[in-house]
Design an enzyme around this catalytic site. Sequence first.
Site, PDB file in Angstrom:
ATOM      1  N   ASN A  42       0.841  -1.197   0.000  1.00  0.00           N
ATOM      2  CA  ASN A  42       0.000   0.000   0.000  1.00  0.00           C
ATOM      3  C   ASN A  42       0.876   1.246   0.000  1.00  0.00           C
ATOM      4  O   ASN A  42       1.982   1.260   0.566  1.00  0.00           O
ATOM      5  CB  ASN A  42      -1.001  -0.003   1.161  1.00  0.00           C
ATOM      6  CG  ASN A  42      -0.393  -0.173   2.528  1.00  0.00           C
ATOM      7  OD1 ASN A  42       0.659  -0.786   2.682  1.00  0.00           O
ATOM      8  ND2 ASN A  42      -1.054   0.342   3.541  1.00  0.00           N
ATOM      9  N   GLU A  44       0.196   5.408   0.580  1.00  0.00           N
ATOM     10  CA  GLU A  44      -0.836   6.374   0.961  1.00  0.00           C
ATOM     11  C   GLU A  44      -0.494   7.767   0.465  1.00  0.00           C
ATOM     12  O   GLU A  44       0.572   8.002  -0.114  1.00  0.00           O
ATOM     13  CB  GLU A  44      -0.994   6.336   2.491  1.00  0.00           C
ATOM     14  CG  GLU A  44      -1.434   4.950   2.945  1.00  0.00           C
ATOM     15  CD  GLU A  44      -1.644   4.813   4.435  1.00  0.00           C
ATOM     16  OE1 GLU A  44      -1.178   5.683   5.206  1.00  0.00           O
ATOM     17  OE2 GLU A  44      -2.282   3.815   4.836  1.00  0.00           O
ATOM     18  N   CYS A  53      -4.211   0.432  -2.265  1.00  0.00           N
ATOM     19  CA  CYS A  53      -4.013  -0.792  -1.485  1.00  0.00           C
ATOM     20  C   CYS A  53      -2.922  -1.670  -2.094  1.00  0.00           C
ATOM     21  O   CYS A  53      -2.620  -1.579  -3.297  1.00  0.00           O
ATOM     22  CB  CYS A  53      -5.303  -1.610  -1.444  1.00  0.00           C
ATOM     23  SG  CYS A  53      -6.645  -0.868  -0.517  1.00  0.00           S
ATOM     24  N   GLU A  55      -3.032  -4.802  -2.822  1.00  0.00           N
ATOM     25  CA  GLU A  55      -3.537  -5.717  -3.849  1.00  0.00           C
ATOM     26  C   GLU A  55      -3.569  -5.038  -5.216  1.00  0.00           C
ATOM     27  O   GLU A  55      -3.221  -5.629  -6.226  1.00  0.00           O
ATOM     28  CB  GLU A  55      -4.955  -6.184  -3.498  1.00  0.00           C
ATOM     29  CG  GLU A  55      -5.044  -7.000  -2.219  1.00  0.00           C
ATOM     30  CD  GLU A  55      -5.271  -6.159  -0.977  1.00  0.00           C
ATOM     31  OE1 GLU A  55      -4.785  -5.013  -0.919  1.00  0.00           O
ATOM     32  OE2 GLU A  55      -5.936  -6.662  -0.055  1.00  0.00           O
ATOM     33  N   CYS A  86     -10.159  -5.405   0.627  1.00  0.00           N
ATOM     34  CA  CYS A  86     -11.330  -4.525   0.731  1.00  0.00           C
ATOM     35  C   CYS A  86     -12.224  -4.740  -0.493  1.00  0.00           C
ATOM     36  O   CYS A  86     -11.822  -5.387  -1.477  1.00  0.00           O
ATOM     37  CB  CYS A  86     -10.883  -3.064   0.833  1.00  0.00           C
ATOM     38  SG  CYS A  86     -10.294  -2.365  -0.720  1.00  0.00           S
ATOM     39  N   CYS A  89     -10.771  -3.667  -3.924  1.00  0.00           N
ATOM     40  CA  CYS A  89      -9.746  -4.596  -4.447  1.00  0.00           C
ATOM     41  C   CYS A  89     -10.378  -5.897  -4.935  1.00  0.00           C
ATOM     42  O   CYS A  89      -9.915  -6.481  -5.919  1.00  0.00           O
ATOM     43  CB  CYS A  89      -8.681  -4.865  -3.390  1.00  0.00           C
ATOM     44  SG  CYS A  89      -7.606  -3.437  -3.153  1.00  0.00           S
TER      45      CYS A  89
END
Length: 130
Positions: A42, A44, A53, A55, A86, A89
Amino acid sequence: MDYEKLMEKAKEASTKAYCKYSDFPVGACILTKDGNAYTGCNFENASYGLSICAERSAAGAAIVNGERLFKAVAIYSPKMENCIPCGACRQVLSEFEAPEGTDIITYTQNGLRIYKLSELLPEGFKLVLD
Ligand code: THU
């Protein structure tokens, strides 16, 4: 590549996470149908909603290498057991689901847990144009 090794790679990738806002590192490793592995973490942003993310970061790495079929995805966070993708994803990964399905692998202290992506996202959106 076996799933233990795939999880090792996800774990290694989590150490590269850029997560200064959440302090929640995540790593992912995608195994493609061709047998290649691609990692992501990830990363940010000061504008929180732009964060990516692990993934989706791994999916980008696979796609740029010409891969389109995902056999398995391992996900790891040192902050949480059974760190599961999530909803966003799940939808992104479903675009590249292998014909046999995609295994989603999470880490728990009692061993790896394996889900099918289709179980986590039973009715993924597919674009049908007429
Ligand atoms: N995150 C992931 O990278 N993957 C997941 O499966 C869940 C959440 C990230 C997004 C954000 O950077 C941090 O974890 C906290 O939500």
